[in-house]
Design a protein around this motif. Structure first.
Motif, PDB file in Angstrom:
ATOM      1  N   ALA A  23       3.017   9.179   0.610  1.00 42.50           N
ATOM      2  CA  ALA A  23       3.628   9.001  -0.705  1.00 42.50           C
ATOM      3  C   ALA A  23       3.033   9.917  -1.763  1.00 42.50           C
ATOM      4  O   ALA A  23       3.613  10.081  -2.840  1.00 42.50           O
ATOM      5  CB  ALA A  23       3.507   7.551  -1.154  1.00 42.50           C
ATOM      6  N   ALA A  24       1.879  10.513  -1.494  1.00 44.82           N
ATOM      7  CA  ALA A  24       1.239  11.408  -2.460  1.00 44.82           C
ATOM      8  C   ALA A  24       2.102  12.642  -2.669  1.00 44.82           C
ATOM      9  O   ALA A  24       2.731  13.149  -1.733  1.00 44.82           O
ATOM     10  CB  ALA A  24      -0.145  11.804  -1.965  1.00 44.82           C
TER      11      ALA A  24
ATOM     12  N   VAL B 225      -6.837   3.225   7.560  1.00 43.70           N
ATOM     13  CA  VAL B 225      -6.654   3.281   6.111  1.00 43.70           C
ATOM     14  C   VAL B 225      -5.920   4.559   5.716  1.00 43.70           C
ATOM     15  O   VAL B 225      -6.242   5.646   6.203  1.00 43.70           O
ATOM     16  CB  VAL B 225      -8.012   3.232   5.382  1.00 43.70           C
ATOM     17  CG1 VAL B 225      -7.823   3.353   3.873  1.00 43.70           C
ATOM     18  CG2 VAL B 225      -8.760   1.946   5.727  1.00 43.70           C
ATOM     19  N   SER B 226      -4.925   4.427   4.841  1.00 45.37           N
ATOM     20  CA  SER B 226      -4.185   5.582   4.333  1.00 45.37           C
ATOM     21  C   SER B 226      -3.820   5.293   2.890  1.00 45.37           C
ATOM     22  O   SER B 226      -3.110   4.325   2.605  1.00 45.37           O
ATOM     23  CB  SER B 226      -2.929   5.826   5.172  1.00 45.37           C
ATOM     24  OG  SER B 226      -2.244   6.978   4.735  1.00 45.37           O
ATOM     25  N   ASN B 227      -4.306   6.113   1.962  1.00 51.13           N
ATOM     26  CA  ASN B 227      -4.155   5.834   0.544  1.00 51.13           C
ATOM     27  C   ASN B 227      -3.653   7.075  -0.199  1.00 51.13           C
ATOM     28  O   ASN B 227      -4.254   8.147  -0.102  1.00 51.13           O
ATOM     29  CB  ASN B 227      -5.498   5.367  -0.031  1.00 51.13           C
ATOM     30  CG  ASN B 227      -5.412   4.967  -1.481  1.00 51.13           C
ATOM     31  OD1 ASN B 227      -5.346   5.827  -2.350  1.00 51.13           O
ATOM     32  ND2 ASN B 227      -5.413   3.671  -1.741  1.00 51.13           N
TER      33      ASN B 227
ATOM     34  N   ASN C  59       0.811  -1.217   0.000  1.00 52.72           N
ATOM     35  CA  ASN C  59       0.000   0.000   0.000  1.00 52.72           C
ATOM     36  C   ASN C  59       0.845   1.268   0.000  1.00 52.72           C
ATOM     37  O   ASN C  59       1.768   1.413   0.805  1.00 52.72           O
ATOM     38  CB  ASN C  59      -0.912   0.019   1.248  1.00 52.72           C
ATOM     39  CG  ASN C  59      -1.749   1.278   1.330  1.00 52.72           C
ATOM     40  OD1 ASN C  59      -2.610   1.534   0.492  1.00 52.72           O
ATOM     41  ND2 ASN C  59      -1.506   2.084   2.354  1.00 52.72           N
ATOM     42  N   GLN C  60       0.509   2.170  -0.912  1.00 47.52           N
ATOM     43  CA  GLN C  60       1.123   3.482  -0.923  1.00 47.52           C
ATOM     44  C   GLN C  60       0.264   4.408  -0.070  1.00 47.52           C
ATOM     45  O   GLN C  60      -0.868   4.722  -0.437  1.00 47.52           O
ATOM     46  CB  GLN C  60       1.226   4.017  -2.353  1.00 47.52           C
ATOM     47  CG  GLN C  60       2.265   3.302  -3.200  1.00 47.52           C
ATOM     48  CD  GLN C  60       3.686   3.574  -2.713  1.00 47.52           C
ATOM     49  OE1 GLN C  60       4.143   4.711  -2.717  1.00 47.52           O
ATOM     50  NE2 GLN C  60       4.375   2.528  -2.288  1.00 47.52           N
TER      51      GLN C  60
ATOM     52  N   LEU D 123      -4.074  12.608  -3.117  1.00 47.85           N
ATOM     53  CA  LEU D 123      -3.856  13.353  -4.347  1.00 47.85           C
ATOM     54  C   LEU D 123      -5.161  13.964  -4.853  1.00 47.85           C
ATOM     55  O   LEU D 123      -5.186  15.091  -5.355  1.00 47.85           O
ATOM     56  CB  LEU D 123      -3.263  12.440  -5.412  1.00 47.85           C
ATOM     57  CG  LEU D 123      -2.844  13.099  -6.730  1.00 47.85           C
ATOM     58  CD1 LEU D 123      -1.778  14.159  -6.488  1.00 47.85           C
ATOM     59  CD2 LEU D 123      -2.348  12.048  -7.713  1.00 47.85           C
ATOM     60  N   ALA D 124      -6.267  13.233  -4.672  1.00 48.73           N
ATOM     61  CA  ALA D 124      -7.555  13.682  -5.184  1.00 48.73           C
ATOM     62  C   ALA D 124      -8.227  14.721  -4.292  1.00 48.73           C
ATOM     63  O   ALA D 124      -8.953  15.591  -4.778  1.00 48.73           O
ATOM     64  CB  ALA D 124      -8.483  12.485  -5.364  1.00 48.73           C
TER      65      ALA D 124
END
Length: 329
Positions: free
Chosen positions: A95-96, A156-158, A90-91, A163-164
């Motif tokens: 990482a964004a 959760v971390s995405n 998972n990124q 980015l969005a």
């Protein structure tokens, strides 16, 4: 900031914290002033004193720590998800692209460690981050505000979500208003919270398009004051990925109202700063604060920060209390 000024702020903070212990006010979202007053009564003092050790050595940490809280709250709410490390599967938000320039994670880790020694397994990273943002602002001359606590940490971390959902420094006023409205924040909150740019720096690569290729024809953004553009061109050369520029030249380490003066003069560093002059409500606020020396800015900022700190919080049995802020339990 002189040592005696810092000491005075620390003493004032201690009195404010002691006063807050007598309060027991709950919010509709489950947060509460004095949430830890029985389980971890020294919490706010631990956070403040540990943070003070860092800020007293490096005032420039205040801006990224404030920004970290902002970036946390705009993605999945104020749940500490911005603190989670990426894994092979998972990124994470870190990482964004907008978060790759964040710094100060070591400060949060140090404070979490100090809190865990005194109150193991009780205090969320999300609450610590909210208190750190408030205290960091206070330590560089900004306002104090109450931070209701009781947040739980998300699992959760995405990076794609970050980015969005994070407002872009390139955004126009319509997009910015939409970004803030999506999080329950008003147009006034937008222009007030933009005032956080009174501290900190911006990277030259972010402003480069305004200087050298605004419409794709090698031109300069016409909304930028020509003298300021000339100054930035001396500092920020084409292709420069390392140099930084002060968001509020001359007082970027001190939280004050000068940001609105520079925006009014068309010297805001980012396109999103300049965009505040493209809406009647945000422009009126900028003009008011610049002409009246920020007479209501401190109070407005405190109110908007308190509001932002309650976006989509997890409480009760939701989420978890992370042992390590960078790793899900």
């Amino acid at each position: 900031m002189m040592a005696n000024q810092k000491l005075l702020l620390s003493l004032v903070f201690s009195q404010l914290v002691l006063a807050s212990f007598f309060l027991d006010l709950s919010n509709a979202n489950g947060l509460q002033l004095g949430f830890y007053k029985k389980t971890c009564p020294d919490l706010e003092l631990i956070v403040h004193r540990t943070l003070f050790g860092y800020i007293s050595r490096d005032q420039t940490l205040a801006a990224p720590l404030l920004r970290m809280h902002f970036h946390d709250c705009f993605v999945r709410g104020c749940d500490g998800s911005v603190l989670i490390n990426s894994t092979t599967k998972n990124q994470a938000e870190k990482a964004a692209i907008p978060n790759q320039t964040l710094r100060g994670f070591n400060v949060i880790d140090a404070i979490k460690s100090a809190v865990e020694k005194k109150c193991p397994g009780l205090v969320s990273c999300a609450d610590i981050l909210a208190m750190v943002a408030r205290d960091a602002v206070l330590m560089v001359g900004g306002p104090y505000w109450d931070v209701p606590t009781g947040r739980r940490d998300g699992r959760v971390s995405n990076s794609l979500e970050a980015l969005a959902q994070l407002p872009s420094p390139f955004a126009d006023i319509t997009t910015l208003k939409q970004n803030f409205a999506a999080k329950g924040l008003s147009v006034k909150d937008l222009v007030v919270l933009s005032g956080s740019h009174t501290i900190g720096i911006g990277h030259c690569f972010v402003v480069a398009i305004r200087l050298y290729n605004f419409t794709g024809k090698g031109d300069t953004d016409p909304s930028l004051d020509p003298n300021y553009a000339a100054y930035l061109k001396k500092k920020c050369k084409p292709g420069d990925l390392k140099t930084v520029a002060e968001m509020d030249p001359g007082s970027f380490k001190t939280f004050d109202d000068h940001y609105y003066t520079i925006v009014a003069k068309r010297r805001g560093l980012f396109p999103s700063d300049a965009a505040l002059l493209d809406d009647s409500e945000t422009k009126a606020y900028v003009r008011l604060q610049s002409h009246m020396h920020g007479y209501s800015f401190a109070q407005d900022f405190a109110e908007s920060m308190k509001k932002m700190g309650q976006i989509e919080v997890l409480t009760g049995k939701q989420g978890e209390i992370r042992k390590n802020c960078a790793v899900v339990n």
